[in-house]
Motif scaffolding. Structure first.
Motif, PDB file in Angstrom:
ATOM      1  N   LEU A 499      -2.741  -1.586 -81.274  1.00  0.00           N
ATOM      2  CA  LEU A 499      -2.661  -2.120 -79.917  1.00  0.00           C
ATOM      3  C   LEU A 499      -1.412  -1.592 -79.226  1.00  0.00           C
ATOM      4  O   LEU A 499      -0.414  -1.288 -79.884  1.00  0.00           O
ATOM      5  N   THR A 500      -1.479  -1.498 -77.917  1.00  0.00           N
ATOM      6  CA  THR A 500      -0.293  -1.107 -77.157  1.00  0.00           C
ATOM      7  C   THR A 500       0.673  -2.280 -77.085  1.00  0.00           C
ATOM      8  O   THR A 500       0.311  -3.427 -77.364  1.00  0.00           O
ATOM      9  N   VAL A 501       1.911  -1.993 -76.698  1.00  0.00           N
ATOM     10  CA  VAL A 501       2.912  -3.056 -76.557  1.00  0.00           C
ATOM     11  C   VAL A 501       2.438  -4.094 -75.544  1.00  0.00           C
ATOM     12  O   VAL A 501       2.571  -5.304 -75.761  1.00  0.00           O
ATOM     13  N   ARG A 502       1.855  -3.656 -74.442  1.00  0.00           N
ATOM     14  CA  ARG A 502       1.356  -4.571 -73.414  1.00  0.00           C
ATOM     15  C   ARG A 502       0.267  -5.485 -73.982  1.00  0.00           C
ATOM     16  O   ARG A 502       0.215  -6.683 -73.675  1.00  0.00           O
ATOM     17  N   GLU A 503      -0.608  -4.921 -74.838  1.00  0.00           N
ATOM     18  CA  GLU A 503      -1.673  -5.725 -75.442  1.00  0.00           C
ATOM     19  C   GLU A 503      -1.118  -6.730 -76.446  1.00  0.00           C
ATOM     20  O   GLU A 503      -1.568  -7.883 -76.505  1.00  0.00           O
ATOM     21  N   TRP A 504      -0.133  -6.315 -77.223  1.00  0.00           N
ATOM     22  CA  TRP A 504       0.496  -7.243 -78.163  1.00  0.00           C
ATOM     23  C   TRP A 504       1.112  -8.428 -77.429  1.00  0.00           C
ATOM     24  O   TRP A 504       1.026  -9.573 -77.884  1.00  0.00           O
ATOM     25  N   LEU A 505       1.748  -8.159 -76.302  1.00  0.00           N
ATOM     26  CA  LEU A 505       2.502  -9.195 -75.594  1.00  0.00           C
ATOM     27  C   LEU A 505       1.609 -10.265 -74.971  1.00  0.00           C
ATOM     28  O   LEU A 505       2.112 -11.304 -74.534  1.00  0.00           O
ATOM     29  N   THR A 506       0.307 -10.040 -74.916  1.00  0.00           N
ATOM     30  CA  THR A 506      -0.591 -11.085 -74.423  1.00  0.00           C
ATOM     31  C   THR A 506      -0.844 -12.160 -75.480  1.00  0.00           C
ATOM     32  O   THR A 506      -1.381 -13.226 -75.158  1.00  0.00           O
ATOM     33  N   LEU A 507      -0.467 -11.898 -76.733  1.00  0.00           N
ATOM     34  CA  LEU A 507      -0.661 -12.864 -77.814  1.00  0.00           C
ATOM     35  C   LEU A 507       0.555 -13.781 -77.939  1.00  0.00           C
ATOM     36  O   LEU A 507       1.683 -13.367 -77.659  1.00  0.00           O
ATOM     37  N   PRO A 508       0.352 -15.031 -78.366  1.00  0.00           N
ATOM     38  CA  PRO A 508       1.478 -15.962 -78.510  1.00  0.00           C
ATOM     39  C   PRO A 508       2.505 -15.462 -79.525  1.00  0.00           C
ATOM     40  O   PRO A 508       2.138 -14.957 -80.600  1.00  0.00           O
ATOM     41  N   HIS A 509       3.778 -15.588 -79.195  1.00  0.00           N
ATOM     42  CA  HIS A 509       4.906 -15.257 -80.078  1.00  0.00           C
ATOM     43  C   HIS A 509       4.964 -13.773 -80.458  1.00  0.00           C
ATOM     44  O   HIS A 509       5.683 -13.393 -81.392  1.00  0.00           O
ATOM     45  N   ALA A 510       4.213 -12.935 -79.750  1.00  0.00           N
ATOM     46  CA  ALA A 510       4.193 -11.512 -80.103  1.00  0.00           C
ATOM     47  C   ALA A 510       5.502 -10.819 -79.751  1.00  0.00           C
ATOM     48  O   ALA A 510       5.875  -9.832 -80.404  1.00  0.00           O
ATOM     49  N   ALA A 511       6.208 -11.313 -78.742  1.00  0.00           N
ATOM     50  CA  ALA A 511       7.467 -10.661 -78.343  1.00  0.00           C
ATOM     51  C   ALA A 511       8.469 -10.697 -79.491  1.00  0.00           C
ATOM     52  O   ALA A 511       9.117  -9.680 -79.809  1.00  0.00           O
ATOM     53  N   GLY A 512       8.615 -11.850 -80.130  1.00  0.00           N
ATOM     54  CA  GLY A 512       9.524 -11.964 -81.276  1.00  0.00           C
ATOM     55  C   GLY A 512       9.085 -11.094 -82.429  1.00  0.00           C
ATOM     56  O   GLY A 512       9.917 -10.475 -83.110  1.00  0.00           O
ATOM     57  N   LEU A 513       7.766 -11.037 -82.658  1.00  0.00           N
ATOM     58  CA  LEU A 513       7.234 -10.197 -83.733  1.00  0.00           C
ATOM     59  C   LEU A 513       7.553  -8.733 -83.487  1.00  0.00           C
ATOM     60  O   LEU A 513       7.973  -8.011 -84.413  1.00  0.00           O
ATOM     61  N   LEU A 514       7.382  -8.282 -82.258  1.00  0.00           N
ATOM     62  CA  LEU A 514       7.656  -6.881 -81.933  1.00  0.00           C
ATOM     63  C   LEU A 514       9.142  -6.549 -82.081  1.00  0.00           C
ATOM     64  O   LEU A 514       9.502  -5.459 -82.555  1.00  0.00           O
ATOM     65  N   ARG A 515      10.018  -7.484 -81.667  1.00  0.00           N
ATOM     66  CA  ARG A 515      11.461  -7.250 -81.826  1.00  0.00           C
ATOM     67  C   ARG A 515      11.835  -7.149 -83.297  1.00  0.00           C
ATOM     68  O   ARG A 515      12.613  -6.266 -83.697  1.00  0.00           O
ATOM     69  N   TYR A 516      11.255  -8.028 -84.112  1.00  0.00           N
ATOM     70  CA  TYR A 516      11.535  -7.996 -85.555  1.00  0.00           C
ATOM     71  C   TYR A 516      11.021  -6.700 -86.173  1.00  0.00           C
ATOM     72  O   TYR A 516      11.705  -6.069 -86.993  1.00  0.00           O
ATOM     73  N   TRP A 517       9.834  -6.278 -85.759  1.00  0.00           N
ATOM     74  CA  TRP A 517       9.258  -5.044 -86.293  1.00  0.00           C
ATOM     75  C   TRP A 517      10.095  -3.830 -85.890  1.00  0.00           C
ATOM     76  O   TRP A 517      10.304  -2.914 -86.696  1.00  0.00           O
ATOM     77  N   GLN A 518      10.593  -3.845 -84.668  1.00  0.00           N
ATOM     78  CA  GLN A 518      11.426  -2.730 -84.200  1.00  0.00           C
ATOM     79  C   GLN A 518      12.717  -2.636 -85.018  1.00  0.00           C
ATOM     80  O   GLN A 518      13.123  -1.547 -85.430  1.00  0.00           O
ATOM     81  N   LYS A 519      13.339  -3.796 -85.269  1.00  0.00           N
ATOM     82  CA  LYS A 519      14.552  -3.804 -86.091  1.00  0.00           C
ATOM     83  C   LYS A 519      14.256  -3.336 -87.503  1.00  0.00           C
ATOM     84  O   LYS A 519      15.031  -2.568 -88.099  1.00  0.00           O
ATOM     85  N   LEU A 520      13.138  -3.773 -88.033  1.00  0.00           N
ATOM     86  CA  LEU A 520      12.761  -3.423 -89.404  1.00  0.00           C
ATOM     87  C   LEU A 520      12.530  -1.928 -89.544  1.00  0.00           C
ATOM     88  O   LEU A 520      12.999  -1.281 -90.494  1.00  0.00           O
ATOM     89  N   THR A 521      11.810  -1.359 -88.588  1.00  0.00           N
ATOM     90  CA  THR A 521      11.507   0.079 -88.664  1.00  0.00           C
ATOM     91  C   THR A 521      12.748   0.926 -88.407  1.00  0.00           C
ATOM     92  O   THR A 521      12.922   1.993 -89.004  1.00  0.00           O
ATOM     93  N   GLN A 522      13.618   0.465 -87.512  1.00  0.00           N
ATOM     94  CA  GLN A 522      14.869   1.203 -87.264  1.00  0.00           C
ATOM     95  C   GLN A 522      15.747   1.187 -88.501  1.00  0.00           C
ATOM     96  O   GLN A 522      16.355   2.199 -88.871  1.00  0.00           O
ATOM     97  N   HIS A 523      15.815   0.031 -89.169  1.00  0.00           N
ATOM     98  CA  HIS A 523      16.611  -0.080 -90.395  1.00  0.00           C
ATOM     99  C   HIS A 523      16.017   0.789 -91.500  1.00  0.00           C
ATOM    100  O   HIS A 523      16.737   1.463 -92.242  1.00  0.00           O
ATOM    101  N   GLY A 524      14.670   0.785 -91.566  1.00  0.00           N
ATOM    102  CA  GLY A 524      14.011   1.606 -92.585  1.00  0.00           C
ATOM    103  C   GLY A 524      14.221   3.084 -92.337  1.00  0.00           C
ATOM    104  O   GLY A 524      14.344   3.887 -93.263  1.00  0.00           O
ATOM    105  N   GLY A 525      14.284   3.466 -91.020  1.00  0.00           N
ATOM    106  CA  GLY A 525      14.491   4.870 -90.691  1.00  0.00           C
ATOM    107  C   GLY A 525      15.856   5.370 -91.100  1.00  0.00           C
ATOM    108  O   GLY A 525      16.053   6.545 -91.401  1.00  0.00           O
ATOM    109  N   LYS A 526      16.844   4.466 -91.101  1.00  0.00           N
ATOM    110  CA  LYS A 526      18.195   4.861 -91.503  1.00  0.00           C
ATOM    111  C   LYS A 526      18.307   5.003 -93.004  1.00  0.00           C
ATOM    112  O   LYS A 526      19.107   5.749 -93.517  1.00  0.00           O
TER     113      LYS A 526
END
Length: 526
Positions: A499-526
């Protein structure tokens, strides 16, 4: 004033959606303790006649009130709104009296058609709630049309609470006092009328003398038949399919050589699918249609790009949530069946029936898109075609393959409806919604989830050999396995950008999930 009306509309829609969600969940989950109390044959007796009540409930709860609210909202002033409500009341009263008389006089014939003449008393008992239907439908529709959602919301919840309590009390009393399953069924059917009266008592009085000129709504009767009838048929589609089952499944089993008592019991097992499908539909449709007000606004203001984006988001969310729910239920059906109903009877036919969640969700969601554009004919053609398939094939399929045949035909008839609605609509409306890349990603996410859940399930069974002998143990294991499946599906969906970011954000609590996923993937990339 305009901004205040918009805010009031959105707040009212949230209240009404929440109440509808609570009512539907109550309507689904009570069947589990009820079946546990009365057994498969008792459940068969109740479910044979329940679709008749379900049709009445659809008329009074969701189908007609939505249409009436639209008529009232379109009326320019209070006097005209009162005129619309009174006219619609007269039409619905005629319909209600006709249905009441048809069920009272036709009960013996209907029961004979169902293959069980002892159902006559239950059918006659159901008919009484239709006499309350006009008051409920018009009152709810009138207040919804005036943006007053609390009366309808309150009456919905009260109606289901009263009904569920009466059903479970009657079932408990019948079990402890050795009533026959038919006496029990007749007693439970009283709940429909009593619950409707309680809901009516909770609604404010809508008839008030209003003076002044009236702007009449043209073609009211025709609109009630076409638009209102389409809404009711769509809302009641699963109930109508159940009604066809009432006339064909038990009769088909007997025609296939099964004894009368065994056929009743197996029909009761087959009906275990109803609460599971209903819960799956509630969740999937609630998420997918959360964008409906914005979709309708975009269509009204001719915002083509916004309309297309919202349509794509709704349909993708509908497919993702429905397929995930369906795949999860199918994979875990042996455990779910034993946990909820005490044994694993009919697991295969129940698992196949879960496929109906996908098609029913897509039908309801895409019809919202068509409704926002005032397109009704295609939906009517699709629904009637699917019902003809179900009615013409079902008993033969049951005769040949038992309950498995009924499940296959149910899923097949819904697939026919979906195909007609989808391919019959304008190409520009459906173009680009489901791409090949999206389909491949979704299949991959589902395959990963099913494989992981299957491995987790087999591992737990190997570690705990006595797992399936305890419903409590199965419940604990299901919590673990479902949690694993949800996590795997979400991680896979995020990883492949299903799903696109816009599509994810229509779901409840998806904003927090996306922020956590972004931090997780950035940390994993390092």
């Amino acid at each position: 004033m305009g901004a205040r009306n918009v805010t009031q509309t959105l707040r009212g829609a949230l209240v009404l959606s929440s109440a509808a969600f609570i009512a539907k969940v109550l309507s689904a989950i009570y069947r589990v303790p009820f079946q546990n109390l009365v057994g498969d044959t008792g459940f068969y007796v109740y479910q044979q006649v329940y679709p008749l009540y379900g049709i009445g409930m659809t008329l009074a709860l969701s189908g007609l009130p939505v249409f009436i609210s639209k008529l009232v909202a379109d009326a320019p002033d209070l006097a005209s709104q009162q005129w619309v409500a009174r006219r619609v009341y007269h039409w619905t009263l005629g319909l209600a009296v006709g249905l009441f008389l048809a069920l009272q006089l036709g009960a013996p014939g209907l029961a004979l058609g169902m293959g069980d003449t002892r159902l006559t008393a239950l059918i006659r008992m159901v008919s009484w709630m239709f006499l309350v239907m006009p008051e409920l439908a018009v009152s709810r529709g009138y207040y919804q049309g005036r943006l007053q959602m609390f009366p309808t919301a309150r009456s919905q919840v009260i109606e289901q609470l009263v009904r569920v309590v009466i059903i479970l009390v009657v079932a408990w009393w019948a079990t402890t006092h050795d009533w026959s399953v038919y006496a029990m069924g007749t007693g439970t059917m009283v709940s429909g009328t009593l619950a409707a009266l309680a809901a009516w008592a909770a609604l404010p009085h809508w008839r008030r003398p209003v003076s002044g000129p009236v702007t009449a709504t043209p073609h009211l009767g025709r609109r009630l038949l076409v638009e209102g009838g389409t809404l009711c048929l769509l809302t009641a589609i699963m109930v109508v399919l159940q009604l066809i089952d009432s006339f064909t499944v038990k009769n088909g089993l007997v025609a296939g050589g099964m004894s009368n008592s065994a056929a009743k019991s197996l029909k009761g097992v087959y009906d275990r699918a109803q609460p599971l499908v209903q819960l799956g539909l509630v969740v999937a449709v609630a998420f997918a249609t959360s964008l409906l007000p914005a979709l309708t606004s975009a269509a009204h203001h001719r915002q083509a790009q916004t309309f297309k984006r919202l349509t794509t988001t709704m349909m993708r969310l509908a497919l993702v949530i429905a397929t995930a729910a369906s795949a999860g239920l199918i994979t875990l059906m042996p455990w779910i069946n034993q946990l909820l109903f005490g044994d694993a009877k009919g697991t295969e036919m129940l698992a196949i029936y879960m496929g109906s969640i996908v098609f029913a969700t897509l039908i309801q969601t895409y019809n919202s898109v068509l409704q926002s554009r005032n397109q009704f004919k295609l939906t009517v053609v699709a629904l009637l075609s699917g019902l003809v398939v179900k009615a013409s094939v079902n008993q033969t399929a049951v005769h040949l393959w038992g309950g498995l045949g009924a499940s296959l035909v149910t899923v097949g008839s819904l697939a026919v409806m979906t195909a007609i609605i989808w391919f019959g609509s304008a190409p520009q409306l459906r173009r680009g919604i489901w791409t090949v890349a999206f389909g491949v990603k979704l299949i991959g996410c589902l395959a990963g989830m099913v494989a992981t859940v299957t491995i987790a399930k087999l591992s737990l069974q190997a570690l705990i050999p006595a797992l399936t002998q305890s419903r409590l143990a199965i419940g604990g294991a299901l919590v673990v396995v479902i949690g694993v499946g949800v996590v795997v599906f979400i991680v896979a969906a995020l990883s492949c950008r299903l799903l696109t970011v816009r599509e994810w954000l229509t779901l409840p609590h998806a904003a927090g999930l996306l922020r956590y996923w972004q931090k997780l993937t950035q940390h994993g990339g390092k």
